[in-house]
Design an enzyme around this catalytic site. Sequence first.
Site, PDB file in Angstrom:
ATOM      1  N   HIS A  17       0.822  -1.218   0.000  1.00 21.11           N
ATOM      2  CA  HIS A  17       0.000   0.000   0.000  1.00 21.11           C
ATOM      3  C   HIS A  17       0.853   1.265   0.000  1.00 21.11           C
ATOM      4  CE1 HIS A  17      -3.318  -2.712   0.977  1.00 21.11           C
ATOM      5  NE2 HIS A  17      -4.119  -1.740   0.593  1.00 21.11           N
TER       6      HIS A  17
ATOM      7  N   LYS B 290      -0.857   4.851   4.654  1.00 22.79           N
ATOM      8  CA  LYS B 290      -1.837   3.947   5.279  1.00 22.79           C
ATOM      9  C   LYS B 290      -1.455   3.710   6.733  1.00 22.79           C
ATOM     10  CE  LYS B 290      -4.128  -0.546   4.656  1.00 22.79           C
ATOM     11  NZ  LYS B 290      -5.451   0.009   4.970  1.00 22.79           N
TER      12      LYS B 290
HETATM   13  P1  NAP Z   1      -7.569   9.525   4.758  1.00 25.64           P
HETATM   14  O1  NAP Z   1      -7.129  10.226   3.532  1.00 25.64           O
HETATM   15  O2  NAP Z   1      -6.765   9.673   6.006  1.00 25.64           O
HETATM   16  O3  NAP Z   1      -9.081   9.988   5.030  1.00 25.64           O
HETATM   17  C1  NAP Z   1      -9.777   9.767   6.218  1.00 25.64           C
HETATM   18  C2  NAP Z   1     -10.522  11.020   6.510  1.00 25.64           C
HETATM   19  O4  NAP Z   1     -11.432  10.798   7.583  1.00 25.64           O
HETATM   20  C3  NAP Z   1      -9.593  12.174   6.950  1.00 25.64           C
HETATM   21  O5  NAP Z   1      -9.908  13.348   6.222  1.00 25.64           O
HETATM   22  C4  NAP Z   1      -9.925  12.306   8.428  1.00 25.64           C
HETATM   23  O6  NAP Z   1      -9.714  13.616   8.901  1.00 25.64           O
HETATM   24  C5  NAP Z   1     -11.388  11.948   8.411  1.00 25.64           C
HETATM   25  N1  NAP Z   1     -11.955  11.666   9.726  1.00 25.64           N
HETATM   26  C6  NAP Z   1     -11.332  11.335  10.894  1.00 25.64           C
HETATM   27  N2  NAP Z   1     -12.228  11.182  11.884  1.00 25.64           N
HETATM   28  C7  NAP Z   1     -13.439  11.443  11.359  1.00 25.64           C
HETATM   29  C8  NAP Z   1     -14.762  11.464  11.880  1.00 25.64           C
HETATM   30  N3  NAP Z   1     -15.021  11.175  13.170  1.00 25.64           N
HETATM   31  N4  NAP Z   1     -15.785  11.776  11.049  1.00 25.64           N
HETATM   32  C9  NAP Z   1     -15.550  12.054   9.755  1.00 25.64           C
HETATM   33  N5  NAP Z   1     -14.319  12.071   9.190  1.00 25.64           N
HETATM   34  C10 NAP Z   1     -13.274  11.755   9.986  1.00 25.64           C
HETATM   35  O7  NAP Z   1      -7.689   7.970   4.505  1.00 25.64           O
HETATM   36  P2  NAP Z   1      -8.131   7.220   3.150  1.00 25.64           P
HETATM   37  O8  NAP Z   1      -6.929   6.810   2.391  1.00 25.64           O
HETATM   38  O9  NAP Z   1      -9.204   8.007   2.486  1.00 25.64           O
HETATM   39  O10 NAP Z   1      -8.716   5.879   3.764  1.00 25.64           O
HETATM   40  C11 NAP Z   1      -9.829   5.921   4.654  1.00 25.64           C
HETATM   41  C12 NAP Z   1     -10.146   4.500   5.098  1.00 25.64           C
HETATM   42  O11 NAP Z   1     -10.607   3.745   3.975  1.00 25.64           O
HETATM   43  C13 NAP Z   1      -8.945   3.726   5.650  1.00 25.64           C
HETATM   44  O12 NAP Z   1      -9.374   2.916   6.723  1.00 25.64           O
HETATM   45  C14 NAP Z   1      -8.509   2.863   4.474  1.00 25.64           C
HETATM   46  O13 NAP Z   1      -7.827   1.703   4.876  1.00 25.64           O
HETATM   47  C15 NAP Z   1      -9.880   2.537   3.908  1.00 25.64           C
HETATM   48  N6  NAP Z   1      -9.901   2.100   2.508  1.00 25.64           N
HETATM   49  C16 NAP Z   1     -10.812   1.149   2.211  1.00 25.64           C
HETATM   50  C17 NAP Z   1     -10.982   0.746   0.905  1.00 25.64           C
HETATM   51  C18 NAP Z   1     -12.028  -0.286   0.597  1.00 25.64           C
HETATM   52  O14 NAP Z   1     -12.216  -0.642  -0.581  1.00 25.64           O
HETATM   53  N7  NAP Z   1     -12.759  -0.775   1.600  1.00 25.64           N
HETATM   54  C19 NAP Z   1     -10.190   1.288  -0.102  1.00 25.64           C
HETATM   55  C20 NAP Z   1      -9.272   2.271   0.230  1.00 25.64           C
HETATM   56  C21 NAP Z   1      -9.139   2.691   1.547  1.00 25.64           C
HETATM   57  P3  NAP Z   1      -8.277  13.996   9.555  1.00 25.64           P
HETATM   58  O15 NAP Z   1      -7.204  13.412   8.680  1.00 25.64           O
HETATM   59  O16 NAP Z   1      -8.295  15.488   9.531  1.00 25.64           O
HETATM   60  O17 NAP Z   1      -8.268  13.404  10.922  1.00 25.64           O
END
Ligand code: NAP
Length: 276
Positions: free
Chosen positions: A164, A168
């Site tokens: 990844h 992550k």
């Molecule tokens: P990211 O860029 O860090 O985005 C997460 C966002 O959520 C950040 O903007 C964060 O804000 C925000 N957040 C934190 N606490 C929150 C709350 N209580 N309410 C609403 N928003 C909140 O991460 P990402 O790469 O988008 O990935 C997010 C998640 O999806 C991870 O767990 C990743 O492993 C997962 N994922 C899953 C798939 C799938 O197919 N299932 C695919 C890709 C990724 P701050 O950074 O300002 O705290």
Amino acid sequence: MTPTKKRRSGKTGAVTRRVAVMGAAGRMGRTVCAAVVGDPDCELVAAVDPHHSGLDLSSVAGVDTDVEIAADVRSLDDVAVDVAVDFTEAAAARDNLRWCASAGVHAVVGTTGLSEDDVDDLRSLFTTSNCVVAPNFAIGAVLMMRFAELAARYFETVEIIELHHDAKVDAPSGTAVATAQRIAAASQDWAADPTEDTVLEGARGGTGPAGIPIHAVRLRGLVAHQEVLFGTTGQTLLIRHDTTDRTSFMPGVLLAVKAVGDHPGVTVGLDALLGL
Ligand code: NAP
């Protein structure tokens, strides 16, 4: 707040889902917002992301919407939401999903790092609305897990290598754990690890279900990738999936947004939604 109200979309005649996105300013959240805005059967009605609250979603996510980002899921108490999509982090998702269940809002969860105990908790919480939790919304990754499950009983050794991007925060990936769980459920007949002398702690990776080693690589330039490597006498089988762009997850997310209302309780993985 009531669960899905039937509304017909003027464009396609299908039911329009009013969608809220949790983690809307994140990498996945922004992509989900764009996908929802671009889908004629969905309406983006709310976005939550604490460190971006008060900002216009259009400027943060680059999508055509007048939604303002809210600080907390509880700000949505007065908004009619049919489906909330959560791509945040595990601790935030637990809290967001408790709100969804109590508000009777369906949930689609992509956030990884949730344990089997968390999923059990969701099963007891989601009684008046439904929840789809998928460690990977890319159709190719769903097929990779299914193919690995099918291959399992023909091999005695297997290792999972997930790779990844370098931002992550959890390891190993939810997809890697789910793959190991499914391989272990298909066969328990795996050879013992031959390693007697571990020169460097962790060299053999983490130990997943049925002792299956899981190795996590974090590298700048990657998105999301996984190899499942099977071996038996005189042959190996490599199943590999590569996500080269986050848009790969969007058909699966939109499928779940539209199908979650028809799948009572908690559904784990996209297999049931895809008829696999
Ligand atoms: P990211 O860029 O860090 O985005 C997460 C966002 O959520 C950040 O903007 C964060 O804000 C925000 N957040 C934190 N606490 C929150 C709350 N209580 N309410 C609403 N928003 C909140 O991460 P990402 O790469 O988008 O990935 C997010 C998640 O999806 C991870 O767990 C990743 O492993 C997962 N994922 C899953 C798939 C799938 O197919 N299932 C695919 C890709 C990724 P701050 O950074 O300002 O705290």
